[in-house]
Design an enzyme around this catalytic site. Structure first.
Site, PDB file in Angstrom:
ATOM      1  CG  LEU A   7      -2.122   0.907   1.281  1.00 20.36           C
ATOM      2  CD1 LEU A   7      -3.035   0.660   0.091  1.00 20.36           C
ATOM      3  CD2 LEU A   7      -2.893   0.693   2.583  1.00 20.36           C
ATOM      4  CG  ASP A   8       1.053   3.909  -3.449  1.00 25.78           C
ATOM      5  OD1 ASP A   8       1.868   3.008  -3.687  1.00 25.78           O
ATOM      6  OD2 ASP A   8       0.369   4.471  -4.324  1.00 25.78           O
ATOM      7  N   PRO A   9       2.794   4.644   0.622  1.00 28.73           N
ATOM      8  CG  PRO A   9       5.084   5.112   0.708  1.00 28.73           C
ATOM      9  CD  PRO A   9       4.004   4.669  -0.232  1.00 28.73           C
ATOM     10  CD  GLU A  10       2.363  10.539   1.953  1.00 26.28           C
ATOM     11  OE1 GLU A  10       1.516  11.115   2.653  1.00 26.28           O
ATOM     12  OE2 GLU A  10       3.536  10.348   2.327  1.00 26.28           O
ATOM     13  CB  ALA A  11      -2.627   4.803   0.364  1.00 27.29           C
TER      14      ALA A  11
END
Length: 306
Positions: A37-41
């Site tokens: 999962l993307d860091p900002e998500a």
């Protein structure tokens, strides 16, 4: 510890950092995640602990659901709010136009994700090449979008939506495509993964809750069992008189296993003995051959296939 944790990853934390945290909390070296999962998500991040990692290939991860906010007015090189602006415009679309554009992105579609993506080329992630200043041409990818449900407009020229899709779909790219289809540059402002296979927000715990359970000494009680996320696979109960064969990892004859004759050649099944999960097997001719033997801890043995 052996089992799964469904962690609600907060924005700003990498998936690798969640894995490192769970390693510290459990003291278990064998820890991994099932789907970056993307860091900002934010959202659900399935964590495999101990022998659970051996079941990775059997997890259902094709069904995913995301709650996302697309913002109109500018596009970025990362297709989200963290990137550098590469295009701007003020020809903001109506909500109805966005809804119509979303319908065009349902079904089997082709995407061109951002060059700042985890897609690998010659074994190297695209974002690594991009950060080194290399010119990266991301190939088109075919993905499946089950549905895009719009929930209304948000402040500063945004829309909120739920995207149900298959694996490999980039929600950032959907937001970028909405901009292209409506004639106004767009990017993804917010992302929450609400579902990854059988892992949903309903069973997720925050990193703070996981830490609190560890401090209370109850974290192990909150593990999801090894067979919990693979209930979609056919279950085969082996009769007690075949216990020796099961314990020793011996091939199990089809004619002696109830319902096994209904399993097609090459079919994968879950094996149970005395109502306990023992691992995964595949039909090979007239027998069930072990693919992954996971004996209950109380009866764990050094013999047999592992």
């Amino acid at each position: 510890m052996n089992g799964f944790l469904n962690i609600l990853k907060p924005p700003g934390m990498t998936s690798a950092a969640v894995v490192a945290l769970v390693k510290r909390l459990t003291g278990e070296k064998r820890v991994g995640h099932a789907g970056t999962l993307d860091p900002e998500a934010a959202g659900v991040l399935p964590i495999m602990i101990g022998r659970a990692a051996r079941l990775f290939d059997y997890l259902v991860d094709k069904e995913k659901a995301y709650v996302a906010e697309a913002a109109f007015g500018y596009a970025t090189d990362t297709q989200d709010a963290t990137g550098v602006v590469i295009e701007s415009g003020e020809n903001y679309p109506t909500y109805e136009a966005v809804c119509a554009a979303a319908k065009q992105l349902e079904g089997d579609i082709f995407q061109r994700p951002s060059m700042y993506s985890a897609i690998k080329q010659d074994g190297v992630a695209m974002y690594e090449r991009a950060r080194r200043g290399e010119t990266v041409e991301v190939p088109l990818r075919q993905v499946h979008v089950e549905s895009i449900t719009m929930h209304g407009e948000t402040p500063n020229h945004g829309v909120l939506m739920t995207v149900k899709c298959g694996r490999g779909t980039y929600i950032r790219s959907i937001c970028d495509d909405l901009g292209k289809l409506t004639g106004c540059p767009a990017h993804m402002r917010f992302l929450l993964r609400a579902q990854s296979g059988v892992f949903t927000l309903d069973t997720a715990m925050t990193v703070e809750e996981a830490t609190a359970y560890r401090n209370e000494g109850t974290l192990a009680q909150h593990l999801l069992p090894l067979d919990w996320p693979i209930s979609h696979i056919c279950r085969i109960d082996v009769p007690p008189y075949l216990q020796k064969q099961v314990v020793n990892g011996v091939r199990l004859p089809i004619e002696k296993v109830y319902h096994a004759k209904d399993v097609v050649e090459g079919g994968i099944v879950r094996i149970y003995l005395n109502n306990e999960f023992w691992g995964m097997a595949e039909r090979q001719g007239d027998a069930l051959a072990w693919k992954c033997q996971l004996p209950p801890e109380a009866t764990s043995t050094e013999g047999g296939s592992r």
